[in-house]
Design an enzyme around this catalytic site. Structure first.
Site, mmCIF file in Angstrom:
data_model
loop_
_atom_site.group_PDB
_atom_site.id
_atom_site.type_symbol
_atom_site.label_atom_id
_atom_site.label_comp_id
_atom_site.label_asym_id
_atom_site.label_seq_id
_atom_site.Cartn_x
_atom_site.Cartn_y
_atom_site.Cartn_z
ATOM 1 N N ASP A 188 -70.301 27.244 -65.876
ATOM 2 C CA ASP A 188 -71.598 27.894 -65.647
ATOM 3 C C ASP A 188 -71.394 29.395 -65.400
ATOM 4 O O ASP A 188 -72.001 30.223 -66.075
ATOM 5 C CB ASP A 188 -72.299 27.255 -64.435
ATOM 6 N N ARG B 182 -62.202 22.132 -72.954
ATOM 7 C CA ARG B 182 -63.177 21.224 -72.349
ATOM 8 C C ARG B 182 -64.522 21.937 -72.156
ATOM 9 O O ARG B 182 -64.633 23.153 -72.394
ATOM 10 C CB ARG B 182 -62.652 20.699 -71.017
ATOM 11 N N GLY B 183 -65.505 21.190 -71.637
ATOM 12 C CA GLY B 183 -66.770 21.788 -71.209
ATOM 13 C C GLY B 183 -67.474 22.552 -72.318
ATOM 14 O O GLY B 183 -67.648 22.045 -73.423
ATOM 15 N N GLU B 184 -67.839 23.782 -72.005
ATOM 16 C CA GLU B 184 -68.554 24.582 -73.011
ATOM 17 C C GLU B 184 -67.838 25.882 -73.359
ATOM 18 O O GLU B 184 -67.625 26.197 -74.521
ATOM 19 C CB GLU B 184 -69.987 24.889 -72.517
ATOM 20 N N ASP B 185 -67.462 26.637 -72.335
ATOM 21 C CA ASP B 185 -66.968 27.981 -72.648
ATOM 22 C C ASP B 185 -65.588 27.954 -73.317
ATOM 23 O O ASP B 185 -65.373 28.629 -74.326
ATOM 24 C CB ASP B 185 -66.945 28.857 -71.388
ATOM 25 N N GLN C 157 -60.261 35.376 -66.961
ATOM 26 C CA GLN C 157 -60.908 34.911 -68.190
ATOM 27 C C GLN C 157 -60.372 35.568 -69.486
ATOM 28 O O GLN C 157 -60.098 34.848 -70.455
ATOM 29 C CB GLN C 157 -62.420 35.121 -68.064
ATOM 30 N N TYR D 205 -66.086 25.718 -63.770
ATOM 31 C CA TYR D 205 -66.133 27.164 -64.049
ATOM 32 C C TYR D 205 -67.001 27.547 -65.240
ATOM 33 O O TYR D 205 -67.139 28.714 -65.548
ATOM 34 C CB TYR D 205 -64.699 27.677 -64.291
HETATM 35 O O1 TRH Z 1 -64.810 24.453 -66.138
HETATM 36 P P1 TRH Z 1 -65.572 23.649 -67.116
HETATM 37 O O2 TRH Z 1 -65.406 22.222 -67.058
HETATM 38 O O3 TRH Z 1 -67.068 24.028 -66.968
HETATM 39 C C1 TRH Z 1 -68.283 23.388 -67.228
HETATM 40 C C2 TRH Z 1 -68.902 22.961 -65.956
HETATM 41 O O4 TRH Z 1 -68.369 21.748 -65.600
HETATM 42 C C3 TRH Z 1 -70.369 22.892 -66.093
HETATM 43 O O5 TRH Z 1 -70.980 22.361 -64.971
HETATM 44 C C4 TRH Z 1 -70.756 22.131 -67.292
HETATM 45 O O6 TRH Z 1 -72.115 22.370 -67.452
HETATM 46 C C5 TRH Z 1 -70.015 22.648 -68.481
HETATM 47 O O7 TRH Z 1 -68.602 22.635 -68.256
HETATM 48 C C6 TRH Z 1 -70.323 21.879 -69.715
HETATM 49 O O8 TRH Z 1 -65.168 24.132 -68.604
HETATM 50 P P2 TRH Z 1 -65.538 25.452 -69.432
HETATM 51 O O9 TRH Z 1 -66.968 25.429 -69.822
HETATM 52 O O10 TRH Z 1 -64.575 25.544 -70.494
HETATM 53 O O11 TRH Z 1 -65.328 26.652 -68.444
HETATM 54 C C7 TRH Z 1 -64.072 27.057 -68.009
HETATM 55 C C8 TRH Z 1 -64.064 28.556 -67.762
HETATM 56 O O12 TRH Z 1 -62.902 28.917 -67.048
HETATM 57 C C9 TRH Z 1 -64.072 29.365 -69.051
HETATM 58 O O13 TRH Z 1 -64.903 30.500 -68.895
HETATM 59 C C10 TRH Z 1 -62.643 29.815 -69.192
HETATM 60 C C11 TRH Z 1 -62.236 29.958 -67.750
HETATM 61 N N1 TRH Z 1 -60.794 29.852 -67.481
HETATM 62 C C12 TRH Z 1 -60.143 30.954 -66.980
HETATM 63 O O14 TRH Z 1 -60.755 32.020 -66.799
HETATM 64 N N2 TRH Z 1 -58.810 30.842 -66.692
HETATM 65 C C13 TRH Z 1 -58.093 29.703 -66.896
HETATM 66 O O15 TRH Z 1 -56.886 29.672 -66.617
HETATM 67 C C14 TRH Z 1 -58.786 28.583 -67.449
HETATM 68 C C15 TRH Z 1 -58.046 27.310 -67.709
HETATM 69 C C16 TRH Z 1 -60.135 28.701 -67.720
#
Ligand code: TRH
Length: 377
Positions: A19, A271-274, A255, A17
């Site tokens: 990206d 985790r990840g970036e966001d 979000q 999620y």
């Molecule tokens: O989901 P991620 O692992 O995302 C990414 C991708 O894997 C991508 O390909 C890679 O390039 C990047 O990591 C480094 O983790 P991230 O980045 O934290 O994104 C999660 C998103 O989901 C973030 O915008 C928050 C949202 N989210 C919700 O909206 N509701 C929820 O309950 C949770 C747990 C997260």
């Protein structure tokens, strides 16, 4: 600030999620705070819908919170110069449709074109941020790197975020998520990680704690460990208690609610970036599970971040390395690692608040992107 009116943002969902999470956040902010007309081209509406339930997965084109969302299906198609925005952002070096690039080349003036890169704390980023990259047909693209120093593009952050956080009341929010009075007064930890995190080992330690701890896990995360602990399918609503630990499975929330979850907990695993960036804006201690890469490249990135963030938090640094399976002193004694982290709790809390202030000083990514764009026209 500028005479830019329109911005097109191209996003491919590689997996998970992050990206779309980042692109959606940026798109909304550019509309709300900078008055731009933003079109978000995205190839995976189902992932988008998970973080933003208003999204219609069947729509080719839709308005979501004033952002035009277009389902980006293929690389074909003829575009006219009128369809090209003043600023074009490709996220993570996605290939723009060739027809779109042809149309960009016919525009006068040419659009400002960015490749918005992924976040890393490594030093080389400062040398690459804002670098021009000549493209075919005389077009020019510039690299834009988010980052942790004033020589980078900074981090994504909405202007009202800190005010919202300060006004937030955790109790009603947590009650809505189903937390009981006992869970409300326990230590609350949110858990968002990749499947290879050593969650079961940590659950064992938390069970043996001398103070109640509630672990809030979004549905589908750490699924094996949650199933083993709860003896159930681990769907949203699952609650299980063993010893001092209660594991509660939450629905995957929209979000903005995920921010609230981070604000409401004493410690966040992200985790990840966001979510990693949001944990920093939450001003609370966090443990980062970095997105795994080939040849353990991610361990280098993790260390680069820890060098900046955890210089005075050796236990947090050690725990983080172990959590990510990176080589570090000692062995995987999770009781000792957790106790070490606990011993550093107050320093870590003060540091998290200080770090947030330090990051605020670099402006925010959307504002920095537009300021730089203005220098290119
Ligand atoms: O989901 P991620 O692992 O995302 C990414 C991708 O894997 C991508 O390909 C890679 O390039 C990047 O990591 C480094 O983790 P991230 O980045 O934290 O994104 C999660 C998103 O989901 C973030 O915008 C928050 C949202 N989210 C919700 O909206 N509701 C929820 O309950 C949770 C747990 C997260």
């Amino acid at each position: 600030m500028t005479n830019f009116r329109r911005l097109d943002l191209f996003c491919r969902v590689v997996d998970n999620y992050g990206d779309i999470g980042i692109c959606w956040r940026l798109a909304r902010q550019l509309v709300r705070e900078h008055g731009l007309a933003v079109t978000l081209y995205v190839d995976d509406l189902a992932s988008f819908q998970r973080i933003c339930p208003e999204v219609d997965v069947a729509a080719e084109r839709q308005q979501v919170e004033e952002v035009t969302v277009r389902h980006w299906r293929d690389q074909d198609g003829v575009y006219t110069p009128q369809q090209v925005a003043d600023i074009v952002v490709e996220f993570f070096a996605v290939d723009l449709p060739p027809g779109y690039i042809d149309a960009m080349a016919q525009c006068e003036p040419r659009p400002v074109w960015f490749n918005l890169e992924g976040l890393t704390a490594e030093e080389w980023v400062e040398g690459c941020h804002r670098l021009p990259s000549p493209q075919r047909q005389g077009l020019m693209k510039h690299f834009f790197f988010p980052g942790f120093t004033e020589k980078t593009g900074g981090l994504l952050r909405e202007a009202a975020l800190e005010q919202q956080r300060l006004q937030f009341e955790p109790e009603p929010f947590l009650q809505q998520l189903g937390l009981t009075p006992a869970e409300l007064i326990s230590t609350k930890v949110s858990l968002f990680c990749y499947p290879h995190a050593p969650v079961s080992a940590l659950f064992d330690v938390w069970q043996q704690g001398d103070r109640p701890l509630t672990c809030l896990v979004p549905e589908g995360v750490a699924a094996d460990a949650v199933r083993a602990f709860s003896g159930s399918d681990g769907r949203a609503g699952t609650v299980a208690t063993h010893g001092a630990l209660t594991v509660r499975v939450l629905p995957f929330v929209p979000q903005p609610d995920y921010d609230k979850l981070l604000w409401a907990c004493e410690l966040n695993f992200v985790r990840g970036e966001d979510s990693f960036v949001r944990a920093q804006w939450a001003g609370k201690p966090f443990i980062w599970h970095i997105y795994p890469q080939d040849e353990n490249l991610h361990h280098k990135k993790l260390r680069a971040f820890l060098l900046r963030y955890a210089e005075n938090l050796p236990q947090l640094a050690l725990f983080s390395l172990r959590w990510n399976g990176a080589p570090a002193a000692g062995d995987d004694d999770w009781m000792a690692l957790w106790n070490g982290l606990q011993g550093e709790r107050e320093t870590a809390a003060a540091h998290a608040a200080g770090w947030q202030q330090q990051m605020l000083a670099h402006g925010d990514l959307a504002g920095n992107l537009l300021s730089f764009a203005a220098t290119l026209r």
